[in-house]
Motif scaffolding. Sequence first.
Motif, PDB file in Angstrom:
ATOM      1  N   THR A  25       3.964  -3.040  -5.887  1.00  0.00           N
ATOM      2  CA  THR A  25       4.595  -3.811  -5.771  1.00  0.00           C
ATOM      3  C   THR A  25       5.005  -4.821  -3.974  1.00  0.00           C
ATOM      4  O   THR A  25       4.488  -5.896  -4.076  1.00  0.00           O
ATOM      5  N   GLY A  26       4.407  -3.976  -3.191  1.00  0.00           N
ATOM      6  CA  GLY A  26       5.088  -4.425  -2.189  1.00  0.00           C
ATOM      7  C   GLY A  26       6.223  -5.155  -1.250  1.00  0.00           C
ATOM      8  O   GLY A  26       5.747  -5.196  -0.482  1.00  0.00           O
ATOM      9  N   ASN A  27       7.105  -4.761  -1.892  1.00  0.00           N
ATOM     10  CA  ASN A  27       8.490  -4.782  -1.752  1.00  0.00           C
ATOM     11  C   ASN A  27       8.891  -4.435  -0.314  1.00  0.00           C
ATOM     12  O   ASN A  27       9.280  -5.204   0.407  1.00  0.00           O
ATOM     13  N   ALA A  28       8.606  -3.414  -0.066  1.00  0.00           N
ATOM     14  CA  ALA A  28       9.126  -2.817   1.436  1.00  0.00           C
ATOM     15  C   ALA A  28       9.135  -3.317   1.918  1.00  0.00           C
ATOM     16  O   ALA A  28       9.920  -3.724   3.372  1.00  0.00           O
ATOM     17  N   SER A  29       7.240  -3.795   2.278  1.00  0.00           N
ATOM     18  CA  SER A  29       6.669  -4.414   3.311  1.00  0.00           C
ATOM     19  C   SER A  29       6.978  -5.695   3.329  1.00  0.00           C
ATOM     20  O   SER A  29       6.279  -6.600   4.229  1.00  0.00           O
ATOM     21  N   ARG A  30       7.231  -6.517   2.189  1.00  0.00           N
ATOM     22  CA  ARG A  30       6.805  -7.482   2.188  1.00  0.00           C
ATOM     23  C   ARG A  30       5.765  -8.276   1.334  1.00  0.00           C
ATOM     24  O   ARG A  30       5.163  -9.706   1.662  1.00  0.00           O
ATOM     25  N   SER A  31       4.704  -7.431   1.556  1.00  0.00           N
ATOM     26  CA  SER A  31       3.666  -7.908   1.359  1.00  0.00           C
ATOM     27  C   SER A  31       2.551  -6.277   1.176  1.00  0.00           C
ATOM     28  O   SER A  31       2.297  -5.114   0.920  1.00  0.00           O
ATOM     29  N   TYR A  32       2.090  -6.629  -0.390  1.00  0.00           N
ATOM     30  CA  TYR A  32       0.894  -5.789  -1.109  1.00  0.00           C
ATOM     31  C   TYR A  32      -0.223  -5.694  -0.517  1.00  0.00           C
ATOM     32  O   TYR A  32      -0.803  -4.331  -0.800  1.00  0.00           O
ATOM     33  N   THR A  33      -0.488  -6.861  -0.252  1.00  0.00           N
ATOM     34  CA  THR A  33      -1.860  -6.960   0.676  1.00  0.00           C
ATOM     35  C   THR A  33      -2.073  -7.133   1.876  1.00  0.00           C
ATOM     36  O   THR A  33      -3.476  -6.190   2.295  1.00  0.00           O
ATOM     37  N   MET A  34      -1.720  -7.239   2.633  1.00  0.00           N
ATOM     38  CA  MET A  34      -1.406  -6.951   4.329  1.00  0.00           C
ATOM     39  C   MET A  34      -2.304  -7.834   4.747  1.00  0.00           C
ATOM     40  O   MET A  34      -3.143  -7.186   5.993  1.00  0.00           O
ATOM     41  N   ASN A  35      -2.924  -8.550   3.478  1.00  0.00           N
ATOM     42  CA  ASN A  35      -3.581  -9.831   4.082  1.00  0.00           C
ATOM     43  C   ASN A  35      -3.561 -11.614   3.204  1.00  0.00           C
ATOM     44  O   ASN A  35      -3.791 -11.336   1.799  1.00  0.00           O
TER      45      ASN A  35
END
Length: 92
Positions: A25-35
């Motif tokens: 989901t990317g929820n932990a870092s607030r980004s799935y794509t990191m882009n």
Amino acid sequence: IVTKQNPDKIRNELYDRLFNEDSVTGNASRSYTMNSTTAEEYLVTNWSLLKEAVNELNPDFNAIEAGAEACDVLIRCYLLDEAIDLALKRLL
């Protein structure tokens, strides 16, 4: 082990484990794509899905202020239940 006797328990455990998993989901870092550009590309055909996710999960969510990566994460969190259900149906 997934069995027909315990699907709700497994569903709940998977949801708890995967909700904050960046590779899902990317929820932990607030980004799935990191882009942000890639996240914007993912949103291009998913505006109605974003609207559903906002209405269901966070009606106060401001997509413009949050940005594309947060929008992408919100959609992924919104779809997590459905993805888990589909996976369990295939296993059972």
